[in-house]
Design a protein around this motif. Structure first.
Motif, PDB file in Angstrom:
ATOM      1  N   GLY A  18      18.737 -50.886 -52.537  1.00 15.71           N
ATOM      2  CA  GLY A  18      18.167 -50.902 -51.199  1.00 15.71           C
ATOM      3  C   GLY A  18      18.752 -49.829 -50.303  1.00 15.71           C
ATOM      4  N   LEU A  19      20.068 -49.640 -50.388  1.00 23.17           N
ATOM      5  CA  LEU A  19      20.723 -48.615 -49.563  1.00 23.17           C
ATOM      6  C   LEU A  19      20.292 -47.208 -49.969  1.00 23.17           C
ATOM      7  CD1 LEU A  19      24.343 -50.094 -49.393  1.00 23.17           C
ATOM      8  CD2 LEU A  19      22.681 -49.964 -47.522  1.00 23.17           C
ATOM      9  N   ARG A  21      17.487 -46.291 -51.348  1.00 22.36           N
ATOM     10  CA  ARG A  21      16.105 -46.041 -50.940  1.00 22.36           C
ATOM     11  C   ARG A  21      16.033 -45.665 -49.460  1.00 22.36           C
ATOM     12  NH1 ARG A  21      12.467 -49.009 -48.234  1.00 22.36           N
ATOM     13  NH2 ARG A  21      10.277 -48.424 -48.473  1.00 22.36           N
ATOM     14  N   ARG A  22      16.855 -46.310 -48.635  1.00 25.44           N
ATOM     15  CA  ARG A  22      16.748 -46.106 -47.191  1.00 25.44           C
ATOM     16  C   ARG A  22      17.563 -44.916 -46.685  1.00 25.44           C
ATOM     17  NH1 ARG A  22      15.735 -50.898 -48.762  1.00 25.44           N
ATOM     18  NH2 ARG A  22      14.322 -52.299 -47.662  1.00 25.44           N
ATOM     19  N   HIS A  23      18.637 -44.557 -47.409  1.00 26.24           N
ATOM     20  CA  HIS A  23      19.551 -43.569 -46.832  1.00 26.24           C
ATOM     21  C   HIS A  23      19.832 -42.363 -47.722  1.00 26.24           C
ATOM     22  CE1 HIS A  23      20.298 -46.457 -43.663  1.00 26.24           C
ATOM     23  NE2 HIS A  23      20.679 -47.369 -44.544  1.00 26.24           N
ATOM     24  N   GLU A  28       9.708 -41.923 -51.726  1.00 22.21           N
ATOM     25  CA  GLU A  28       8.976 -42.994 -52.408  1.00 22.21           C
ATOM     26  C   GLU A  28       8.561 -42.583 -53.809  1.00 22.21           C
ATOM     27  OE1 GLU A  28       8.352 -46.159 -51.546  1.00 22.21           O
ATOM     28  OE2 GLU A  28       9.722 -45.781 -49.883  1.00 22.21           O
ATOM     29  N   ALA A 202      15.480 -51.421 -54.366  1.00 22.03           N
ATOM     30  CA  ALA A 202      14.664 -50.429 -53.669  1.00 22.03           C
ATOM     31  C   ALA A 202      13.332 -51.007 -53.222  1.00 22.03           C
ATOM     32  CB  ALA A 202      14.424 -49.219 -54.573  1.00 22.03           C
ATOM     33  N   ARG A 205      11.639 -55.534 -49.119  1.00 20.05           N
ATOM     34  CA  ARG A 205      10.945 -55.217 -47.873  1.00 20.05           C
ATOM     35  C   ARG A 205      11.360 -56.225 -46.804  1.00 20.05           C
ATOM     36  NH1 ARG A 205      10.360 -51.537 -50.637  1.00 20.05           N
ATOM     37  NH2 ARG A 205       8.467 -50.391 -51.203  1.00 20.05           N
ATOM     38  N   SER A 279      11.104 -60.015 -52.117  1.00 16.28           N
ATOM     39  CA  SER A 279      12.337 -59.745 -51.372  1.00 16.28           C
ATOM     40  C   SER A 279      12.986 -61.041 -50.907  1.00 16.28           C
ATOM     41  CB  SER A 279      12.022 -58.860 -50.159  1.00 16.28           C
ATOM     42  OG  SER A 279      11.412 -57.654 -50.547  1.00 16.28           O
TER      43      SER A 279
END
Length: 301
Positions: A18-19, A21-23, A28, A202, A205, A279
């Motif tokens: 998750g981290l 994917r966001r940072h 995508e 990733a 949501r 999620s």
């Protein structure tokens, strides 16, 4: 605490996904590529490897198979009973009800290996592999009924079903994998677990979900609480013990599969709603799986 620490590395990989994917700025397209690699190559290799190297005795495996199938069927029926709570159209509901009975094999294999070692991985791999066709037939059947896709075409092209059938056929043939193939398949299988857990993270949501909030809570409770309780009772009824008993309960306690999102998107369903539910069950499973693992450890003591 011991059970939580046992699960911590696997959920840390999910959090890392998750981290990243966001940072990490990977985009995508990168994560879509990872999902496809895991779904079409690495995970089928893991299933084939686990099944082909396990001597499947239909007689001894039958009770575990029966518990898994009855548990999954119960999840489907309980999910269908919750439709009035969802407030969704037919296609959106068909997409989301998958989350009441589909299972995340990446997490299952990782947890089974921590609890039962190689025997746990083999048992979980065999059970998940055997249940994949049934889960896909139920999900594809409902989505195809409300959409434009063909059930037969979707099943024939599904890589997880192909890998499962190939692995079972190879195991029943009594043949052995050639020596060079063993490390090759094992490396693919190891990569499947690691990249699969990163992909799960990733795909997480956050935000609001359309439909009734009570329906979301209901589906999560069915998947993470009701089904493991049912599996515990069925495993006791069918006389399962040791690794087989733990495998049946952990299988039922797994969060929903990320492949449910892929299938919903491919067949024109409610992909965002499914992603949100996946999620929710994955995050909640960090707590519920810890509880079920602690109960199983206490039972075995």
């Amino acid at each position: 605490m011991q059970s939580f620490l046992l699960l911590l590395p696997d959920f840390a990989l999910i959090a890392l996904g998750g981290l990243l994917r966001r940072h990490a700025g990977l985009g995508e397209a990168f994560w879509q590529g990872v999902e496809k690699l895991v779904y079409f190559v690495l995970f089928p290799a893991l299933l084939f490897n686990a099944l082909a190297r396990t001597r499947i005795d239909p007689g001894s495996f039958a009770p575990l198979f029966a518990v898994g199938l009855l548990t999954m069927l119960s999840g489907l029926l309980l999910g269908l009973l919750g439709r009035p709570l969802m407030g969704l159209g037919a296609m959106a509901f068909a997409s989301r009800v998958q989350c009441a009975y589909r299972f995340n094999t990446y997490i299952g294999i990782a947890v089974a290996g921590k609890l039962g070692g190689a025997a746990g991985v083999a048992a979980m791999g065999a059970l998940c592999g055997a249940m994949v066709p049934f889960a896909n037939m139920a999900a594809v059947g409902m989505l195809a009924h409300h959409g434009q896709a063909s059930l037969g075409r979707e099943l024939v092209r599904n890589p997880l079903i192909i890998a499962t059938l190939a692995g079972v056929a190879f195991s029943l043939s009594g043949a052995s994998l050639p020596e060079p193939a063993l490390p090759f398949l094992q490396r693919l299988a190891d990569a499947a677990v690691t990249l699969g857990l990163l992909a799960v993270g990733a795909a997480l949501r956050v935000g609001r979900s359309e439909g009734g909030r009570l329906g979301v809570v209901y589906l999560c409770a069915v998947k993470l609480v009701a089904l493991p309780m049912l599996a515990w009772g069925l495993a006791t009824l069918f006389g399962l013990t040791g690794t087989a008993f733990a495998t049946a309960v952990l299988f039922a306690a797994l969060p929903s599969a990320s492949s449910a999102y892929i299938l919903a998107m491919r067949m024109g369903g409610d992909g965002p709603g499914v992603a949100w539910l996946i999620s929710a069950t994955t995050v909640a499973a960090a707590l519920t799986l810890t509880v079920w693992l602690a109960l199983l450890t206490g039972r075995a003591a």
